[in-house]
Design a protein around this motif. Structure first.
Motif, mmCIF file in Angstrom:
data_model
loop_
_atom_site.group_PDB
_atom_site.id
_atom_site.type_symbol
_atom_site.label_atom_id
_atom_site.label_comp_id
_atom_site.label_asym_id
_atom_site.label_seq_id
_atom_site.Cartn_x
_atom_site.Cartn_y
_atom_site.Cartn_z
ATOM 1 N N TYR A 167 3.337 7.563 -11.474
ATOM 2 C CA TYR A 167 2.013 8.239 -11.041
ATOM 3 C C TYR A 167 1.834 9.672 -11.348
ATOM 4 N N HIS A 172 -5.528 5.266 2.256
ATOM 5 C CA HIS A 172 -4.337 4.378 1.676
ATOM 6 C C HIS A 172 -4.635 3.968 0.191
ATOM 7 N N TYR A 173 -3.862 3.561 -0.426
ATOM 8 C CA TYR A 173 -3.996 3.319 -1.881
ATOM 9 C C TYR A 173 -3.305 1.939 -2.239
ATOM 10 N N LYS A 225 0.887 -1.222 0.151
ATOM 11 C CA LYS A 225 -0.252 -0.039 0.147
ATOM 12 C C LYS A 225 0.921 1.020 0.131
ATOM 13 N N LEU A 255 -4.663 9.380 -7.155
ATOM 14 C CA LEU A 255 -3.346 8.774 -7.318
ATOM 15 C C LEU A 255 -3.708 7.830 -8.568
#
Length: 709
Positions: A537, A506-507, A493, A544
Motif C-alpha cells: 500500500y 476505517h479502510y 478492516k 490508502l
C-alpha cells in the motif's frame, strides 16, 4: 519551571559577559565541520534528519558503503542512521548526494574566496558554481558576477536595488545571505506555520489536521516566537559542548597511555628475551604476535569510540555556532525553527551515541606477569608470561555522557517558550493560524524500563469502533506523525486512530488483515493476509492506495523490516526475503502458534518458538533462546528503540520484558486492567507507551505509559 529558566538565563548572561572579548576576537573565524571528515564543511548538504556533511564526503559514503554493494534505494545517515531517500530514486547513485538541499546556514558563515582573495558570486554558489563576483547589492547583501548582475537588473522587483563594485565593500560584510528552510518535511509544498507544544513538533496546517487535531497546546509560530528565549538553549548547549570536550580529551589521553604502555611493554619483553638463549626466540615471536593482536584490537576499539565522540563534539560545536549565526541576524520564526531542528538532530545523535559508546570501555591497562621460572628453567619454559588487559569506562567519561543525556532530556522537558495566556485546539488553528496562544508544555524525562512501572492511560472499547463482529486487532503501525493504523482481523478492516488513540475512520480490505509494517520507502506499507498474500500500500494524506499483491505458498502472519530484508512469519517458519520477496536464506523452522516477528535496531530479530523467544542475527543464525517464567501461548512481540523486547502471553494474560541480549527479564504486567487475553503488542515510536490489544474482548486495546515507581 520558570524559576529554573530565570536562573539558567542569569547564569548564561554572566558567562557571556566573561567571554565577550574572546567571542568578538573569533567572530570572523567561524566554520562548521563535516561530521564525516571532521574538517571544514565543503559544499554542505543537509539530510532530512538535519545532519550536515560535505557533498564529496556524502557521495563517497553513499557509493562505497551503503548503496552500490547492496543496490539500495536509500541510505542511512552516517551519524544517526535515519533512512534517507533521494528525491529521485531512479537517478544515478553518484547524483544522490547533490540532490539534498545545500545547508545555507553552514555556507553563510564560511567566507569562500579564490586563492587570489576574490569573492565568489553568492547566487552561483547556491548552484555549486564558482564564478568570481564583481558587484555587490546593498539591498540583498549579495555578491554578484556579471551574468547575475544583468539578471538582477532585469528583474522588475530588484531593478531599483543599489549595486556597487565589490571593491567598495569591506571583506567582513561579504557573507552568504542566511536562508532558513521552513518547508514541511512531511507534506510537499506546505510551510511550517504551527508549533505543537504537546509533542514539541514543528507542523504545517496539514500536520495539525492529520496528526495533531486532538492536541490542545497548539500555537502559531508568530505567537510562539514572541515568548521564545534562546538563552536557555544556548546555555544547555554550552554545557553539552564542555562535556563532549571532556570525553574527547580523555579518550585522546587514554589513547596516548595505551600506546605508551605498548611501547614500554614491547621494550621490557625484548630486554627479557635477550637474556635467554636461542630457544626463547620462538617464544618471543609468539608473545609479540599475541601482544600486537591484543593491542590492535583494543586500540581500534578506542579509536572507534574516540571518533564517535569527536563526531558528537563537532556536532555540538556546529549547533553552538549555528545558534550564534542565527541569533540577532534572522527573524524570530527562523531562529525558532533552527533551534527546534537542532534539538531534534541532537536527540537522535545522543541516543545513537549512547548505543555506540555507552558500554564501550576507554581505559585499557596492559600488564605483564612474567613466568617465575623464566630465569631458572630455560629448557622447560613454554611461555614468557600472560598478557592481561583490564578495561573499564572511566568515571569522568561516564559522568560526562550521563550529563549530556540529562541535558538532552532537560531540553526536551524544558520548553524554550514561556507561558502563554490562552490556549486553543487544533480545530481553532485550522480556522485562524495566526491568532493562537497556548500554555507551555513539558515532556517528562525518559524512564528506565527496568525500574519503572506501567500505568494505564487509556482503554478503547469496541463500542467506539463499530463493526459487525467484536474487533480483534492483530497488528498495527504508527504512521504520518503518530497516528495508529491497526489491522482488524475479524471485520476485515484497517482502523485509523489519531495520536490520542481516538478512532478516526476505517479502510475496508478484501481479506482478513493480520500484520502490517512500513516498507523501505516513505509512505509505503506491507500487510499480510491468511490466504498467503502480502499487500503493498501507499498511505498519503489519509488516503490508502493498493499498489501490488504478492502471493506466498504458506499462510502469512507476522511481518517486519530488517535493514534491506523483509522478515515474514508463516505457520511453521520464519522467512528472510529481499525487498522483491526473493528468499535470502533457508527457511527457519519453528513450532507453536502463528508466528510474530520483530526487528531490532541492533540488526537482530526475534520470533516465538512455542513459548520460547528466539533471537537471531540478520543472516538467521541463532544468538540465544529465552523463556519467560510463567508465560503461556506467546503471541505478540515488539522491540523498542533501545533493543528491549516486549512479549505477551495470551493464555497467561501477562506482559514480559526481555533485555536485547536475553540476560535479564521482568514481568511488566502480571494482569491487564480490562483485557484477559492479550494478543498483539505495539510500542510508541516517541512516547514511552505500549499498546496491548485483546482477542475479541469488550476492551479492544489498552495504552500503558512508563512512570517512576
Amino acid at each position: 519551571m520558570n524559576h529554573y529558566n530565570n536562573d539558567l538565563r542569569k547564569d548564561c548572561e554572566r558567562k557571556d559577559k566573561q567571554a565577550i572579548g574572546m567571542a568578538e576576537a573569533h567572530v570572523d573565524n567561524r566554520s562548521f565541520k563535516c561530521l564525516i571528515c571532521l574538517q571544514e564543511c565543503n559544499t554542505p548538504r543537509q539530510l532530512p534528519c538535519f545532519h550536515t556533511f560535505c557533498t564529496g564526503c556524502l557521495n563517497t559514503y553513499i557509493n562505497s558503503e551503503y548503496v552500490t554493494e547492496y543496490n539500495r534505494t536509500y541510505f542511512p545517515c552516517p551519524v544517526c542512521e535515519s533512512p534517507c531517500y533521494p528525491h529521485d530514486k531512479d537517478a544515478p547513485v553518484s547524483c544522490w548526494a547533490g540532490s539534498f538541499p545545500r545547508n545555507q546556514l553552514f555556507a553563510s558563515s564560511t567566507f569562500k574566496e579564490t586563492e587570489s582573495g576574490q569573492t565568489f558570486c553568492h547566487g552561483c554558489l547556491t548552484d555549486d558554481e564558482e564564478n568570481v563576483a564583481s558587484f555587490w547589492c546593498k539591498a540583498c547583501s549579495e555578491a554578484l558576477c556579471q551574468p547575475c548582475r544583468i539578471a538582477h537588473r532585469r528583474s522588475k522587483l530588484l531593478s531599483t536595488h543599489k549595486v556597487i563594485a565589490i571593491d567598495e565593500v569591506s571583506k567582513t560584510d561579504i557573507r552568504m545571505p542566511v536562508f532558513i528552510d521552513n518547508t514541511c518535511p512531511h507534506h510537499t509544498g506546505k510551510t511550517i506555520e504551527v508549533y505543537c507544544h504537546d509533542h514539541n513538533a514543528l507542523c504545517c496546517v496539514l500536520c495539525v489536521t492529520l496528526s495533531h487535531r486532538r492536541c490542545t497546546n497548539v500555537s502559531s509560530l508568530g505567537d510562539t516566537t514572541k515568548m521564545f528565549s534562546l538563552d536557555v538553549i544556548e546555555c544547555e548547549l554550552g554545557k553539552m559542548k564542555d562535556e563532549s570536550k571532556t570525553i574527547v580529551e580523555e579518550d585522546e589521553n587514554k589513547l596516548t597511555i595505551i600506546e605508551d604502555d605498548y611501547q614500554k611493554m614491547t621494550s621490557n619483553v625484548a630486554t627479557m628475551i635477550k637474556k635467554a638463549k636461542d630457544k626463547l626466540d620462538d617464544l618471543h615471536k609468539r608473545f609479540q604476535t599475541g601482544l600486537d593482536v591484543t593491542y590492535r584490537r583494543h586500540r581500534e576499539s578506542l579509536h572507534e569510540r574516540l571518533r564517535t565522540n569527536r563526531i558528537f563534539q563537532a556536532n555540538i560545536k556546529n549547533t553552538n555556532q549555528l545558534m550564534r549565526v542565527v541569533k540577532g541576524k534572522s527573524p524570530d520564526v527562523d531562529t525558532f525553527i533552527v533551534t527546534e531542528q537542532s534539538k531534534t538532530q541532537l536527540l537522535s545523535h545522543v541516543r545513537r551515541l549512547q548505543q555506540r559508546t555507552g558500554d564501550k570501555h576507554n581505559t585499557f591497562e596492559l600488564k605483564m606477569r612474567y613466568d617465575d621460572v623464566l630465569e631458572k628453567v630455560i629448557n622447560v619454559v613454554t611461555t614468557v608470561g600472560r598478557l592481561e588487559v583490564s578495561s573499564s569506562l572511566s568515571s569522568s567519561s561516564q559522568d560526562s555522557l550521563t550529563s549530556i543525556r540529562q541535558t538532552i532530556d532537560k531540553l526536551q522537558a524544558t520548553s524554550s517558550v514561556t507561558s502563554f495566556s490562552e490556549s486553543t485546539s487544533s480545530s481553532d488553528m485550522l480556522r485562524d493560524v495566526g491568532h493562537v496562544a497556548v500554555p507551555s508544555s513539558s515532556i517528562a524525562p525518559r524512564i528506565d524500563v527496568w525500574t519503572g512501572s506501567l500505568s494505564l492511560v487509556k482503554s478503547v472499547h469496541k463500542g467506539s469502533i463499530g463493526g459487525s463482529v467484536t474487533p480483534c486487532l492483530t497488528g498495527g503501525i504508527f504512521i504520518e506523525g503518530e497516528c495508529l493504523l491497526a489491522t482488524d482481523y475479524t471485520n476485515k478492516k484497517l482502523l485509523l486512530f489519531d495520536d490520542s488513540y481516538e478512532y478516526v475512520r476505517h479502510y475496508d480490505v478484501d481479506n482478513c488483515p493480520i500484520d502490517i509494517t512500513c516498507r523501505f520507502e516513505p509512505n509505503q506499507l506491507l500487510m499480510t493476509q491468511p490466504n498467503g498474500s502480502v499487500i503493498k500500500y501507499t498511505f498519503r494524506d489519509g488516503v490508502l492506495t493498493t499498489v501490488d499483491r504478492i502471493r506466498s505458498t504458506q499462510q502469512c502472519w507476522g511481518i517486519d523490516i530488517l535493514g534491506d530484508n523483509i522478515l515474514l512469519g508463516t505457520e511453521s517458519s520464519v522467512e528472510i526475503l529481499t525487498s522483491d520477496f526473493k528468499q535470502v536464506a533457508a527457511s527457519i523452522p519453528k513450532r507453536g502458534y502463528n508466528t510474530s516477528v520483530a526487528a531490532s535496531p541492533n540488526r537482530l530479530f526475534y520470533h516465538g518458538d512455542e513459548d520460547v523467544i528466539v533471537c537471531r542475527s540478520h543472516d538467521g543464525k541463532e544468538v540465544f533462546r529465552h523463556m519467560c517464567k510463567g508465560i503461556k501461548e506467546l503471541r505478540g512481540i515488539v522491540v523498542d528503540q533501545d533493543g528491549n523486547v516486549y512479549v505477551c502471553g495470551m493464555e497467561s494474560g501477562d506482559i514480559h520484558l526481555i533485555s536485547h541480549d536475553g540476560s535479564k527479564d521482568r514481568i511488566l504486567l502480571p494482569r491487564m486492567s480490562g483485557i484477559a487475553r492479550p494478543y498483539a503488542i505495539l510500542h510508541h515510536p516517541r512516547r514511552q507507551e505500549i499498546i496491548v490489544t485483546s482477542w475479541q474482548e469488550n476492551v479492544v486495546f489498552e495504552v500503558y505509559k512508563f512512570c517512576d515507581q
